[in-house]
Enzyme design. Structure first.
Site, PDB file in Angstrom:
ATOM      1  CG  HIS A  34      -1.886  -0.882   1.432  1.00  0.00           C
ATOM      2  ND1 HIS A  34      -3.576  -0.838   2.091  1.00  0.00           N
ATOM      3  CD2 HIS A  34      -2.314  -2.046   0.244  1.00  0.00           C
ATOM      4  CE1 HIS A  34      -3.828  -1.337   1.207  1.00  0.00           C
ATOM      5  NE2 HIS A  34      -3.713  -2.383   0.493  1.00  0.00           N
TER       6      HIS A  34
ATOM      7  CE1 TYR B 223      -5.876   3.252  11.661  1.00  0.00           C
ATOM      8  CE2 TYR B 223      -4.773   3.754   9.629  1.00  0.00           C
ATOM      9  CZ  TYR B 223      -4.665   2.968  10.152  1.00  0.00           C
ATOM     10  OH  TYR B 223      -4.292   2.551  10.180  1.00  0.00           O
TER      11      TYR B 223
ATOM     12  N   PRO C 152      -4.196   0.450  18.804  1.00  0.00           N
ATOM     13  CG  PRO C 152      -5.747  -0.891  18.363  1.00  0.00           C
ATOM     14  CD  PRO C 152      -5.548  -0.842  19.244  1.00  0.00           C
TER      15      PRO C 152
ATOM     16  CE  LYS D  82       3.717   2.933  13.033  1.00  0.00           C
ATOM     17  NZ  LYS D  82       3.932   3.221  12.077  1.00  0.00           N
TER      18      LYS D  82
ATOM     19  CE1 TYR E 270      -1.186   3.603   9.331  1.00  0.00           C
ATOM     20  CE2 TYR E 270      -0.145   3.542   7.473  1.00  0.00           C
ATOM     21  CZ  TYR E 270      -1.171   3.124   7.980  1.00  0.00           C
ATOM     22  OH  TYR E 270      -2.124   1.636   7.957  1.00  0.00           O
TER      23      TYR E 270
HETATM   24  P1  FAD Z   1       2.292 -12.070  21.690  1.00  0.00           P
HETATM   25  O1  FAD Z   1       1.494 -11.886  20.650  1.00  0.00           O
HETATM   26  O2  FAD Z   1       1.106 -11.382  23.252  1.00  0.00           O
HETATM   27  O3  FAD Z   1       2.903 -12.800  21.813  1.00  0.00           O
HETATM   28  C1  FAD Z   1       3.105 -13.449  23.476  1.00  0.00           C
HETATM   29  C2  FAD Z   1       3.199 -15.577  22.716  1.00  0.00           C
HETATM   30  O4  FAD Z   1       3.416 -15.396  24.826  1.00  0.00           O
HETATM   31  C3  FAD Z   1       2.009 -16.005  23.213  1.00  0.00           C
HETATM   32  O5  FAD Z   1       1.832 -16.738  22.191  1.00  0.00           O
HETATM   33  C4  FAD Z   1       1.155 -16.083  24.527  1.00  0.00           C
HETATM   34  O6  FAD Z   1       0.849 -16.973  24.394  1.00  0.00           O
HETATM   35  C5  FAD Z   1       3.007 -16.602  24.931  1.00  0.00           C
HETATM   36  N1  FAD Z   1       2.609 -16.298  26.828  1.00  0.00           N
HETATM   37  C6  FAD Z   1       2.640 -15.368  27.101  1.00  0.00           C
HETATM   38  N2  FAD Z   1       2.379 -15.945  28.879  1.00  0.00           N
HETATM   39  C7  FAD Z   1       3.400 -17.276  28.891  1.00  0.00           C
HETATM   40  C8  FAD Z   1       4.030 -18.302  29.393  1.00  0.00           C
HETATM   41  N3  FAD Z   1       3.615 -17.764  31.065  1.00  0.00           N
HETATM   42  N4  FAD Z   1       4.546 -19.296  29.093  1.00  0.00           N
HETATM   43  C9  FAD Z   1       5.321 -19.219  27.855  1.00  0.00           C
HETATM   44  N5  FAD Z   1       4.185 -18.454  26.892  1.00  0.00           N
HETATM   45  C10 FAD Z   1       3.767 -17.271  27.255  1.00  0.00           C
HETATM   46  N6  FAD Z   1      -1.438  -4.160  16.300  1.00  0.00           N
HETATM   47  C11 FAD Z   1      -1.561  -4.124  15.420  1.00  0.00           C
HETATM   48  O7  FAD Z   1      -0.246  -3.235  15.274  1.00  0.00           O
HETATM   49  N7  FAD Z   1      -2.972  -3.932  14.606  1.00  0.00           N
HETATM   50  C12 FAD Z   1      -4.441  -4.668  15.964  1.00  0.00           C
HETATM   51  O8  FAD Z   1      -5.491  -4.287  15.433  1.00  0.00           O
HETATM   52  C13 FAD Z   1      -4.065  -5.006  16.562  1.00  0.00           C
HETATM   53  N8  FAD Z   1      -4.908  -6.126  17.283  1.00  0.00           N
HETATM   54  C14 FAD Z   1      -4.382  -6.542  18.415  1.00  0.00           C
HETATM   55  C15 FAD Z   1      -5.650  -7.443  19.317  1.00  0.00           C
HETATM   56  C16 FAD Z   1      -5.388  -7.435  20.250  1.00  0.00           C
HETATM   57  C17 FAD Z   1      -6.689  -8.960  21.158  1.00  0.00           C
HETATM   58  C18 FAD Z   1      -4.353  -8.240  21.054  1.00  0.00           C
HETATM   59  C19 FAD Z   1      -4.280  -8.709  21.884  1.00  0.00           C
HETATM   60  C20 FAD Z   1      -3.713  -7.671  20.337  1.00  0.00           C
HETATM   61  C21 FAD Z   1      -3.127  -6.404  18.961  1.00  0.00           C
HETATM   62  N9  FAD Z   1      -2.444  -6.491  18.500  1.00  0.00           N
HETATM   63  C22 FAD Z   1      -2.711  -5.374  17.483  1.00  0.00           C
HETATM   64  C23 FAD Z   1      -0.844  -6.001  18.780  1.00  0.00           C
HETATM   65  C24 FAD Z   1       0.183  -7.179  18.259  1.00  0.00           C
HETATM   66  O9  FAD Z   1      -0.861  -7.592  18.246  1.00  0.00           O
HETATM   67  C25 FAD Z   1       0.656  -7.432  19.197  1.00  0.00           C
HETATM   68  O10 FAD Z   1       1.282  -5.981  19.282  1.00  0.00           O
HETATM   69  C26 FAD Z   1       1.928  -9.147  18.096  1.00  0.00           C
HETATM   70  O11 FAD Z   1       1.291  -9.900  18.921  1.00  0.00           O
HETATM   71  C27 FAD Z   1       2.672  -8.380  20.142  1.00  0.00           C
HETATM   72  O12 FAD Z   1       3.926  -9.727  19.383  1.00  0.00           O
HETATM   73  P2  FAD Z   1       4.239 -10.568  20.830  1.00  0.00           P
HETATM   74  O13 FAD Z   1       5.592 -11.524  20.188  1.00  0.00           O
HETATM   75  O14 FAD Z   1       4.921  -9.385  21.821  1.00  0.00           O
HETATM   76  O15 FAD Z   1       3.024 -10.577  21.553  1.00  0.00           O
HETATM   77  C1  DHB Z   2      -4.866  -3.297  11.173  1.00  0.00           C
HETATM   78  C2  DHB Z   2      -5.232  -2.897  12.483  1.00  0.00           C
HETATM   79  C3  DHB Z   2      -4.857  -1.754  12.665  1.00  0.00           C
HETATM   80  O1  DHB Z   2      -4.433  -1.306  13.932  1.00  0.00           O
HETATM   81  C4  DHB Z   2      -4.592  -0.661  12.114  1.00  0.00           C
HETATM   82  O2  DHB Z   2      -4.383   0.438  12.150  1.00  0.00           O
HETATM   83  C5  DHB Z   2      -4.197  -1.009  10.797  1.00  0.00           C
HETATM   84  C6  DHB Z   2      -5.140  -2.449  10.478  1.00  0.00           C
HETATM   85  C7  DHB Z   2      -5.462  -4.511  11.013  1.00  0.00           C
HETATM   86  O3  DHB Z   2      -6.300  -5.706  11.297  1.00  0.00           O
HETATM   87  O4  DHB Z   2      -6.288  -4.786   9.083  1.00  0.00           O
END
Ligand code: FAD
Ligand code: DHB
Length: 405
Positions: free
Chosen positions: A87, A216, A308, A312, A400
């Site tokens: 995009h 947005y 979100p 980021k 962005y």
């Molecule tokens: P996570 O993806 O949370 O991974 C952490 C992992 O550690 C998980 O698999 C978990 O099961 C595991 N874990 C937890 N505790 C333990 C333990 N005690 N022992 C072993 N394993 C453990 N970001 C965006 O940019 N856009 C979005 O739309 C967006 N939507 C989101 C919706 C939700 C519901 C959530 C929770 C987050 C969202 N985010 C979004 C944020 C984005 O998904 C996260 O920033 C990203 O997943 C971060 O990755 P991570 O690996 O740091 O953490």
């Molecule tokens: C999506 C989620 C976001 O938080 C965003 O800023 C843009 C896209 C998505 O899930 O596609």
């Protein structure tokens, strides 16, 4: 070293020792594991959930240029390059006014890739399997020990048996609710937090997106986001009260509310259909400083959360992993600990800028129950400035597509 397709590993196959023990098999943990393994650094991932559960979580969708480059560097870019959607622009609407930000034109050709977090995670698991990486799923009661010594270790249960793995370093990649950050004594961490008075209700549906680019949208009724996963799969969000339940939202109720949040000409083009997934996420800004305690290094959501709106969260997890992998690789390849010593400061400098951008986008585009008329005029002035200033648009675009590493 994966024993069966579910990703489970027999308890007797647990190694006694590894160089880097990674807690959490989300995007941060898997990407770190992949980058380290490719550089010859031995590592083990401990994940609390099954692989099927991790792969069923619908989350982020927009990858910054730096994340795309890092995934390619990790050898997991091929499917993303085939299936991801590049995009070069993004739209912001304010009431009935619409503004396209020319991301590529304002940043010297940089862009974002629309490719779901679920796909990124699936690609990383496939790559870890192909290299024989060790990922232990469904581990319980993970506890971290001797973090300030040169020989930390973790204990956990797997299949009912207590296990222990010794290591040189522990990477805390276990998300906001994980055990890693909570293993750091309270008086060693400074926490910063802002909780917003609303959440996002999200829906995934096999209908064509309403627009080729993300929209947005700020409306008196609240914020809405039109996103996508492919030319035939859409991802939409609307702002909702914190006490909402997805069960209260029939598909028809969601589509009606979404249409009411969008400019009329966009709403008129909306194609609706049955939802595949519906969920609510609360919005929060959170940072824990520093991102290191002795031999434990935090990365991704374990150390920080962004609302979100700026897309980021996943991208910050990737930039943390970039800095941390560089530090760990320099330690093993050259005995050089400078990058590890600097890890927390380098990561946090980038984290705070992404926090600022995410907070700004959230503040400008959502309805705040207590903002009053002054707050409403400030939001309008923010949009007017963005719409009329190429400099403001360039600053938006620079953030962005992602600030440099
Ligand atoms: P996570 O993806 O949370 O991974 C952490 C992992 O550690 C998980 O698999 C978990 O099961 C595991 N874990 C937890 N505790 C333990 C333990 N005690 N022992 C072993 N394993 C453990 N970001 C965006 O940019 N856009 C979005 O739309 C967006 N939507 C989101 C919706 C939700 C519901 C959530 C929770 C987050 C969202 N985010 C979004 C944020 C984005 O998904 C996260 O920033 C990203 O997943 C971060 O990755 P991570 O690996 O740091 O953490
Ligand atoms: C999506 C989620 C976001 O938080 C965003 O800023 C843009 C896209 C998505 O899930 O596609």
């Amino acid at each position: 070293m994966i024993a069966d397709p579910s990703g489970s590993l027999a308890a007797d196959a647990v190694p006694a020792r590894t160089q880097v023990l990674i807690i959490g098999g989300g995007p941060a943990g898997l990407l770190l594991s992949q980058l380290l393994h490719r550089a010859g650094v031995d590592n083990v991932v401990l994940e609390r959930r099954s692989r099927a559960y991790v792969l069923s979580r619908i989350r982020a969708g927009v990858l910054e240029q730096g994340t795309v480059d890092l995934l390619r560097q990790a050898g997991v870019g091929a499917r993303m390059d085939r299936k991801g959607l590049l995009h070069g622009g993004v739209e912001i609407s304010f009431r009935e006014r619409r503004l396209r930000i020319d991301l590529a034109g304002l940043t010297g050709g940089r862009s974002v890739m629309v490719y779901g977090q679920t796909e990124v995670t699936a690609d990383l698991y496939a790559a870890r399997d192909a290299m024989g990486g060790t990922i232990l799923h469904e581990v319980e009661d993970v506890a971290l020990h001797d973090l300030e010594s040169a020989s930390p270790f973790a204990t956990f249960t797997l299949g009912g048996e207590t296990q222990r793995i010794n290591c040189d370093f522990i990477a805390g990649c276990d998300g906001f609710h994980g055990v890693s950050r909570r293993s750091i004594p309270e008086d060693r961490l400074k926490l910063f937090e802002l909780v917003y008075p609303f959440g996002w209700l999200g829906i995934l549906a096999d209908v064509p997106p309403v627009s080729d680019e993300l929209i947005y949208a700020s409306h008196e009724k609240g914020f809405a986001l039109c996103s996508m996963r492919s030319p035939t799969r859409s991802r939409y969000y609307i702002q909702c009260p914190l006490d909402e339940e997805p069960g209260n939202w029939s598909d028809d109720r969601f589509w009606e509310a979404l249409a009411a949040h969008l400019p009329a000409d966009v709403a008129a083009r909306l194609v609706t259909g049955p939802s595949i997934e519906k969920s609510i996420a609360p919005l929060r800004s959170f940072v824990a400083e520093p991102m290191r305690h002795g031999r434990l290094f935090l990365a991704g959501d374990a150390a920080h959360i962004v609302p979100p709106t700026g897309a980021k969260g996943l991208n910050l997890a990737a930039s943390d992993v970039h800095y941390l992998s560089q530090g760990l690789i320099a330690h093993y390849a050259a005995g050089d600990d400078l990058a590890l010593e600097r890890y927390s400061d380098r990561a946090l400098a980038r984290v705070w800028k992404a926090e600022r951008f995410s907070w700004w986008m959230t503040s400008t585009l959502h309805s705040f129950p207590d903002a009053g008329e002054f707050g409403a005029r400030m939001q309008q002035a923010e949009f007017d400035y963005l719409a009329t200033s190429r400099t403001a648009q360039a600053a938006f675009a620079e953030n962005y597509v992602g600030l440099p590493y």
